[in-house]
Scaffold this motif. Structure first.
Motif, PDB file in Angstrom:
ATOM      1  N   UNK A   3      -2.878   9.529  -3.511  1.00  0.00           N
ATOM      2  CA  UNK A   3      -3.067   9.853  -2.287  1.00  0.00           C
ATOM      3  C   UNK A   3      -2.796  11.178  -1.678  1.00  0.00           C
ATOM      4  N   UNK A   4      -1.621  11.818  -2.024  1.00  0.00           N
ATOM      5  CA  UNK A   4      -1.002  13.107  -1.598  1.00  0.00           C
ATOM      6  C   UNK A   4      -2.473  14.062  -1.897  1.00  0.00           C
ATOM      7  N   UNK A   5      -2.939  13.851  -3.263  1.00  0.00           N
ATOM      8  CA  UNK A   5      -3.975  14.972  -3.612  1.00  0.00           C
ATOM      9  C   UNK A   5      -5.182  14.655  -2.905  1.00  0.00           C
ATOM     10  N   UNK A   6      -5.551  13.388  -2.683  1.00  0.00           N
ATOM     11  CA  UNK A   6      -6.744  13.203  -1.914  1.00  0.00           C
ATOM     12  C   UNK A   6      -6.917  13.724  -0.298  1.00  0.00           C
ATOM     13  N   UNK A   7      -5.559  13.583   0.345  1.00  0.00           N
ATOM     14  CA  UNK A   7      -5.293  14.161   1.571  1.00  0.00           C
ATOM     15  C   UNK A   7      -5.416  15.499   1.445  1.00  0.00           C
ATOM     16  N   UNK A   8      -4.876  16.295   0.593  1.00  0.00           N
ATOM     17  CA  UNK A   8      -4.833  17.799   0.575  1.00  0.00           C
ATOM     18  C   UNK A   8      -6.433  18.067   0.368  1.00  0.00           C
ATOM     19  N   UNK A 110      -4.038  23.612  -0.884  1.00  0.00           N
ATOM     20  CA  UNK A 110      -4.599  22.753  -1.816  1.00  0.00           C
ATOM     21  C   UNK A 110      -3.328  22.139  -2.755  1.00  0.00           C
ATOM     22  N   UNK A 111      -3.625  21.373  -3.528  1.00  0.00           N
ATOM     23  CA  UNK A 111      -2.950  21.182  -4.807  1.00  0.00           C
ATOM     24  C   UNK A 111      -2.529  22.408  -5.535  1.00  0.00           C
TER      25      UNK A 111
END
Length: 199
Positions: A3-8, A110-111
């Motif tokens: 989820x954190x990657x998706x939000x980023x 970004x990640x």
């Protein structure tokens, strides 16, 4: 996807959407007359189309996907740094510093793996560090010149740009490949014939 990657990713795409609001000095001629300023997203699209058309015309073997990736990211720093007009010496003197700081902000959200990848593409383009980067740079310079010719040289006239002023930008593009030289020379001839770019 985490989820954190998706939000980023979504956050970066929202930030990238702001490229549509960065105005350039080049003009777009509107149907029925009149003009407006081109934005950096339109420039990037036109540049990508130019690369798509020219990549098989040049002598060098060009990885089109890599060239298009550089084209997609090359102006994202303008979201924070603004567009630097090529014929504004004071702005050009601070451009590299402003754009490096902007790259930290733009790619830093970004990640880490994606941020490093996109920043690497941007740095490769800026340095002209590969055949693809030099090809993309040639397309970039040619698109700006073409946009000026298409609009009757309005931005050149507004800023007092003369033929000699353009050599520092266009000579490196012409050196990329004889195809660039031929097309740019044709654009110079149109500019001269239309009185757009005083000698």
């Amino acid at each position: 996807m985490d989820p954190a990657r998706a939000e980023a990713l979504l956050g970066f795409l929202a930030l990238a959407d702001r490229l549509k609001t960065v105005e350039r000095r080049g003009r777009v001629v509107l149907p029925g007359g009149g003009t407006r300023r081109e934005n950096s997203a339109e420039h990037s699209w036109h540049l990508a189309l130019l690369a798509l058309l020219l990549h098989r015309e040049v002598a060098a073997e060009i990885d089109l996907g890599r060239a298009l990736a550089m084209i997609a990211v090359h102006d994202l720093v303008e979201i924070e740094a603004g567009d630097t007009y090529a014929y504004d010496p004071a702005a050009c003197a601070t451009q590299a510093e402003r754009e490096r700081a902007a790259a930290d902000l733009v790619f830093g959200g970004l990640p880490p793996d994606l941020g490093a990848w996109l920043r690497g593409l941007w740095e490769e383009f800026e340095a002209g560090a590969s055949a693809e980067a030099r090809f993309a740079l040639g397309c970039d310079r040619m698109q700006g010149f073409l946009q000026n010719v298409l609009s009757g040289g309005l931005a050149w006239q507004e800023h007092g740009v003369r033929r000699a002023d353009t050599a520092g930008r266009m000579d490196p593009a012409k050196a990329v490949d004889p195809v660039f030289a031929q097309l740019i020379d044709r654009l110079y001839a149109r500019a001269r014939a239309g009185g757009m770019l005083p000698e």
